[in-house]
Design a protein around this motif. Structure first.
Motif, PDB file in Angstrom:
ATOM      1  N   ASP A  65      17.286 -20.868  29.171  1.00  0.00           N
ATOM      2  CA  ASP A  65      16.496 -19.969  28.336  1.00  0.00           C
ATOM      3  C   ASP A  65      15.635 -19.047  29.178  1.00  0.00           C
ATOM      4  O   ASP A  65      15.602 -17.832  28.967  1.00  0.00           O
ATOM      5  CB  ASP A  65      15.596 -20.789  27.403  1.00  0.00           C
ATOM      6  N   ARG A  68      17.624 -16.418  30.895  1.00  0.00           N
ATOM      7  CA  ARG A  68      18.093 -15.382  29.990  1.00  0.00           C
ATOM      8  C   ARG A  68      16.948 -14.458  29.615  1.00  0.00           C
ATOM      9  O   ARG A  68      17.077 -13.245  29.626  1.00  0.00           O
ATOM     10  CB  ARG A  68      18.716 -16.010  28.749  1.00  0.00           C
ATOM     11  N   SER A  69      15.817 -15.062  29.290  1.00  0.00           N
ATOM     12  CA  SER A  69      14.724 -14.226  28.807  1.00  0.00           C
ATOM     13  C   SER A  69      14.212 -13.305  29.910  1.00  0.00           C
ATOM     14  O   SER A  69      13.742 -12.206  29.641  1.00  0.00           O
ATOM     15  CB  SER A  69      13.606 -15.091  28.242  1.00  0.00           C
TER      16      SER A  69
END
Lengths: 368, 368
Positions: A65, A68-69
């Motif tokens: 996560d 990706r962020s």
DNA sequence: ACTGCGTGTTAATGCGCATTACCTAATGCG
DNA sequence: CGCATTAGGTAATGCGCATTAACACGCAGT
């Protein structure tokens, strides 16, 4: 030099890791995910399970996560430096600019390279020999930049053995396309001209021909030698007369290969002619011209075969018996070999089989 | 709490620096020359004098000798990592595989790129958009490998703005070839279609034409829009009638542009036609066909011009008035711009002037 | 003699990432 | 219950090079 006004900071020249500048690093992903940089590396490279150091699902998720962020993307130079690999394959062509031209002979080959590279999880990087640019120190220069990649394919017969030898000596994974014995330990892939040529002769013998003649140019490339060897092998295997008399060699086939000569051979029992394939296609061209000139019907009165593919401008003529070099397959094989070498495999030479092409230029010998 | 590992050696996986394996490093050159690695780096990069920290001549000589005798070559990945530069320029082409179409091949452009790159001391590395291969983490993937180089040129109209924007946002030096306003802060070079088109109209006006018509396809590329703008500018500047009536737009010029229509325009006072240039050359093709069909003498009864270069297959016809896109110059300019950006310069857009081509398809209007 | 300065050279550091040695629970097991 | 094992993760380290702070050494100026 005026860059940042923050007093002094990092000793190296320095884009700030701070604020909002530049790509995120693994360290920043790690911070966001609340784990260590090492964990990020493990997760992102998928090497955790591969090496038996599993990372728990929740941790994985956090890392992914965060990555990706932040839009994390790895730095290929750093990967290469640290791990000695970055999943990049070099393709070096010694031609001036890169053959982006579809008519170029390398094109079908490159198609195979690209497919197989993708299948093996590699990206491609292309180089050409022309650039004689900067590179301060070495002077060896041009070839050096291939070291950016995990390994490199070399196309073209003009590969300088010494430079290539240097790479090989350094243990850099290299595969040359086209047989190449020069630098010891160089891996290569090549078409199996010997077997393919033998097969053509065997086919002619199977049709009933008892005397077959090879027309070759005055060129001593290994590819030519291989074809002749295959041709002679084929004669021997079929119990046909071989020896020097079975080969007609000429520096200028268009001049030496006259209609009269063809007729004389026919009268002498020769019923089939085989032409070598070269860059120019001179042998094949001359053979066809002479046969036409002699007013002979091709599959009917005389059989012809070509040890390779016809030149592009004769492509719409009758399809000659012969064989096709499986260029895409050759490219794919080269990539496979290179991948193996990167993985620590040996530097072997490999032959790829050519595809026999029946064509329409050969039939049973005329019965006079 | 763990520091010493007396028993072991290097913790990383480890090709030995010992014995005779792999390339020599700067450290080994240093040892042989009896100096420090830093000195080697300074000497080999020539950065000693540049930064005002000269190295004495004898030391230089020792280092250079040692480097030569060991055959030292720098590792481009390490250079890039440490210094953020390795004198490599990327060239990215978005064309599918290795471009299939010869006609608008990038070749002339690449010639200019190559020359200028060499002049600036850069080597080239080429990429294509096709590879969808490995690259574990990001997923952004394809574009990422350009980071190996110090900067990158992008060719092709299909450049995905988001990915490019990513590079730009990261501060990676990028230059796009062909005007491209999409990602903010993207540097580009483009041909100045506006000025060139205006010049063509001015030339026609100078010959005495009072009504000129633009034939364009139904295509909204910026390049087309620029040409139309230049055309209209030219009319205005010459005091000729502009407005929508001066532009004929068709999705299928070959169908819509009939001989009758041409005659009608002529009767209406139009004496010159200008065609847009596109990939297909459809407008120009249709215009010529219609004029031929109408049985009109080209420079005599009607004048024609083309806003660009004729398609390859019409190359041997009469040379149309128009302009040539200076592709090599464009390439060179792109390299210059990129080099400047790598050096910290601003991300500007630059126009390169096209060369007016008088041709043989335009003359004074017919006097009825 | 001490400071100042210019000249050469080196030690130290970090680029971004992969890898390994080690550490700490949480089990398993006889 | 005592010890070995496994699972899950982290600190430390180095890849090869460029860069820079710091040091060493004259040599002039006051």
């Amino acid at each position: 030099m005026a860059k940042e006004a923050a007093g002094r900071e990092r000793p190296g020249r320095a884009p700030a890791p701070a604020g909002r500048r530049g790509r995120p690093r693994q360290a920043e992903v790690a911070r966001l995910a609340g784990v260590s940089q090492a964990t990020v590396s493990l997760v992102l490279s998928g090497r955790d399970i591969a090496t038996g150091r599993p990372i728990s699902a929740p941790t994985r998720a956090k890392v992914l996560d965060a990555a990706r962020s932040l839009g994390y993307v790895p730095d290929p130079a750093a990967s290469r430096l640290a791990a000695a690999r970055n999943n990049l394959l070099g393709v070096f062509s010694f031609t001036a600019t890169f053959p982006t031209d579809v008519r170029h002979s390398y094109y079908p080959f490159l198609v195979g390279v690209e497919q197989e590279a993708a299948a093996q999880g590699y990206d491609l990087v292309l180089f050409t020999g022309s650039s004689t640019g900067g590179a301060g120190a070495g002077g060896t220069g041009a070839l050096n930049r291939v070291r950016l990649a995990d390994g490199c394919l070399f196309l073209g017969r003009h590969a300088p053995s010494d430079e290539l030898g240097r790479l090989v000596a350094d243990g850099f994974p290299v595969v040359h396309v086209g047989r190449h014995d020069e630098p010891e330990g160089l891996a290569w892939v090549g078409a199996d001209y010997v077997s393919a040529s033998r097969e053509v002769v065997t086919a002619l013998a199977g049709l009933g021909h008892r005397r077959v003649l090879l027309v070759r140019e005055d060129d001593d490339a290994p590819a030519s030698a291989d074809r002749e060897r295959g041709f002679l092998d084929g004669l021997a295997a079929s119990g046909l007369p071989g020896g020097p008399g079975a080969v007609f060699r000429s520096g200028d086939p268009r001049r030496d290969l006259t209609a009269d000569r063809i007729r004389a051979w026919l009268a002498d029992g020769v019923s089939a002619f085989v032409a070598e394939e070269t860059d120019t296609g001179a042998a094949w061209r001359a053979l066809r011209a002479a046969v036409d000139e002699a007013g002979l019907d091709c599959p009917g009165q005389v059989s012809l075969a070509l040890l390779g593919s016809p030149p592009a401008d004769l492509a719409d003529g009758p399809v000659p018996m012969g064989f096709d070099i499986p260029r895409p397959a050759l490219g794919a094989e080269a990539v496979r070999l290179l991948a193996a070498r990167i993985g620590g495999g040996p530097a072997v030479g490999t032959f790829v089989a050519c595809a026999f092409r029946p064509g329409t230029t050969a039939g049973p010998p005329a019965t006079p």
